[in-house]
Design an enzyme around this catalytic site. Structure first.
Site, PDB file in Angstrom:
ATOM      1  N   ASP A  39     -72.561 201.701  91.917  1.00  0.00           N
ATOM      2  CA  ASP A  39     -73.366 200.830  91.051  1.00  0.00           C
ATOM      3  C   ASP A  39     -74.676 201.494  90.634  1.00  0.00           C
ATOM      4  O   ASP A  39     -75.763 200.902  90.764  1.00  0.00           O
ATOM      5  CB  ASP A  39     -73.659 199.495  91.747  1.00  0.00           C
ATOM      6  CG  ASP A  39     -72.430 198.849  92.347  1.00  0.00           C
ATOM      7  OD1 ASP A  39     -71.349 199.018  91.767  1.00  0.00           O
ATOM      8  OD2 ASP A  39     -72.555 198.196  93.397  1.00  0.00           O
ATOM      9  N   GLU A 230     -49.534 186.863  85.151  1.00  0.00           N
ATOM     10  CA  GLU A 230     -49.814 185.576  85.790  1.00  0.00           C
ATOM     11  C   GLU A 230     -50.899 185.673  86.858  1.00  0.00           C
ATOM     12  O   GLU A 230     -51.268 184.676  87.477  1.00  0.00           O
ATOM     13  CB  GLU A 230     -48.535 185.011  86.421  1.00  0.00           C
ATOM     14  CG  GLU A 230     -48.095 185.686  87.721  1.00  0.00           C
ATOM     15  CD  GLU A 230     -47.305 186.973  87.504  1.00  0.00           C
ATOM     16  OE1 GLU A 230     -46.747 187.495  88.482  1.00  0.00           O
ATOM     17  OE2 GLU A 230     -47.233 187.424  86.344  1.00  0.00           O
ATOM     18  N   HIS A 305     -68.940 200.631  86.440  1.00  0.00           N
ATOM     19  CA  HIS A 305     -70.306 200.177  86.716  1.00  0.00           C
ATOM     20  C   HIS A 305     -71.320 201.240  86.267  1.00  0.00           C
ATOM     21  O   HIS A 305     -71.987 201.889  87.075  1.00  0.00           O
ATOM     22  CB  HIS A 305     -70.506 199.847  88.184  1.00  0.00           C
ATOM     23  CG  HIS A 305     -71.605 198.850  88.367  1.00  0.00           C
ATOM     24  ND1 HIS A 305     -71.393 197.603  88.904  1.00  0.00           N
ATOM     25  CD2 HIS A 305     -72.920 198.894  88.033  1.00  0.00           C
ATOM     26  CE1 HIS A 305     -72.538 196.929  88.922  1.00  0.00           C
ATOM     27  NE2 HIS A 305     -73.475 197.706  88.385  1.00  0.00           N
TER      28      HIS A 305
END
Length: 365
Positions: A39, A230, A305
């Site tokens: 990050d 799904e 990120h």
């Protein structure tokens, strides 16, 4: 003869040494921080690059004049939370911003080390370990972030719901908070992108009825496992970052999709319509394919990120991101990397294939 041989040897060694020096100062390889990390957020201010990234326990700041090597960077802790508070554990994805002359750090944290009680977890249709994560703000005053003294300012209102990876989105119509959210308090998945308008960097102006969801993981590459139509569990839109084309004025939101400990983690792109309203979901157009994704040929997986910064001479654009070389090790395998990028004729960013190099260093470095 001996002296001549020695002179030739010394000259050869000098040439080799200079060649190594020249190579080391004109090229670099990924990762740019050997200790690992995830990050990454990088900005440039007054000739210095500043980096924050997820450390879990605190908010740490690194500074370096070299974008492509952080192993010798200076480091300091900006903030360590006291125990027993809503923001005491699992500090994720801190970002450093200068807004109206004041420094702010926006970060994610929770009070329970990502461990909800069974009484709460039972309300979730899927396991929901991050149910307590919220967004928080630090404030610092000073001419630069290194000398500024940071203090806890406030919790950003996300209506007592899951929120991670928040960022500031600056627009001519005001300041906004964009973050990863659930539909409802106990939904657990999917993780979407929400936007609210801010009164100031620590105060949300939008009531819950005005919170907008501007993106959901609806495309196959945004889901985990890839393409399982799904499946909502583990499908994510997160890590949003503002990116502006300085030539055309186009406003983009680059976000991470799929799952962060998975090889398929990648970057998607939302584009705000010209004169669009950031709070109007229909003014955001999602590109149908990822714009930055794994490169198995170089064992570069789970890339995402990202943040964006200029080269020292302001002539080049660079993406700073995390990725994995061995995706089977999950989150612990992430390291921080950087590469230059260019712009397409239509004004959208053109990111490179992720890899390890060697690459040419930033212009002006």
């Amino acid at each position: 003869m001996f002296k001549l041989t020695q002179l030739l040897l010394n000259a050869t060694l000098a040439i080799v040494a200079w060649g190594q020096y020249y190579s080391n100062t004109t090229t670099y390889t990924n990762p740019i921080l050997s200790a690992g990390g995830a990050d990454p957020w990088v900005i440039r201010h007054d000739g210095w690059y500043y980096m924050t990234y997820t450390t879990n326990d605190d908010v740490s700041l690194l500074r370096s004049q070299i974008l492509t090597d952080w192993n010798n960077a200076e480091s300091k802790v900006l903030f360590t939370p006291p125990p027993g508070l809503n923001y005491s554990t699992d500090l994720w994805a801190p970002e450093l911003h200068q807004l109206n002359g004041t420094w702010y750090v926006i970060f994610t944290a929770d009070p329970r080390s990502d461990s909800p009680s069974p009484e709460l977890d039972m309300f979730c249709p899927y396991n929901c370990p991050a149910i307590h994560h919220r967004m928080f703000v630090l404030e610092g005053h000073g001419s630069n972030p290194w000398s500024a003294s940071f203090v806890y300012k406030a919790q950003l209102n996300t209506y007592d719901q899951f929120s991670i990876d928040g960022t500031y989105f600056q627009h001519s119509s005001g300041l906004y908070h964009i973050y990863s959210c659930w539909y409802t308090q106990y939904a657990a998945w999917p993780a979407n992108l929400c936007i609210t308008k801010l009164e100031n960097p620590w105060t949300v102006a939008s009531p819950f009825s005005e919170r907008q969801i501007i993106s959901v993981p609806s495309l196959p590459w945004e889901k985990t496992p890839y393409g399982r139509a799904e499946n909502d569990r583990l499908s994510s839109n997160e890590g949003p970052q503002q990116l502006t084309n300085s030539r055309t004025g186009q406003q983009f939101l680059i976000y991470s999709a799929a799952r962060s400990d998975n090889r398929n983690y990648c970057l998607g792109l939302l584009e705000l319509a010209p004169n669009g309203d950031p709070m109007n979901p229909s003014d955001w157009r999602k590109h149908q394919y990822p714009v930055f994704y794994q490169n198995p040929a170089e064992s570069a997986y789970g890339v995402g990120h990202a943040s964006f910064v200029k080269s020292p001479d302001e002539t080049e654009d660079w993406i700073v991101y995390h990725g994995m070389q061995d995706p089977t090790n999950g989150w612990s395998a992430r390291t921080i990397r950087t590469q230059p990028f260019i712009w397409n004729e239509n004004g959208t960013p053109n990111f490179p294939k992720p890899g390890y190099g060697p690459y040419k260093v930033p212009s002006g470095q």
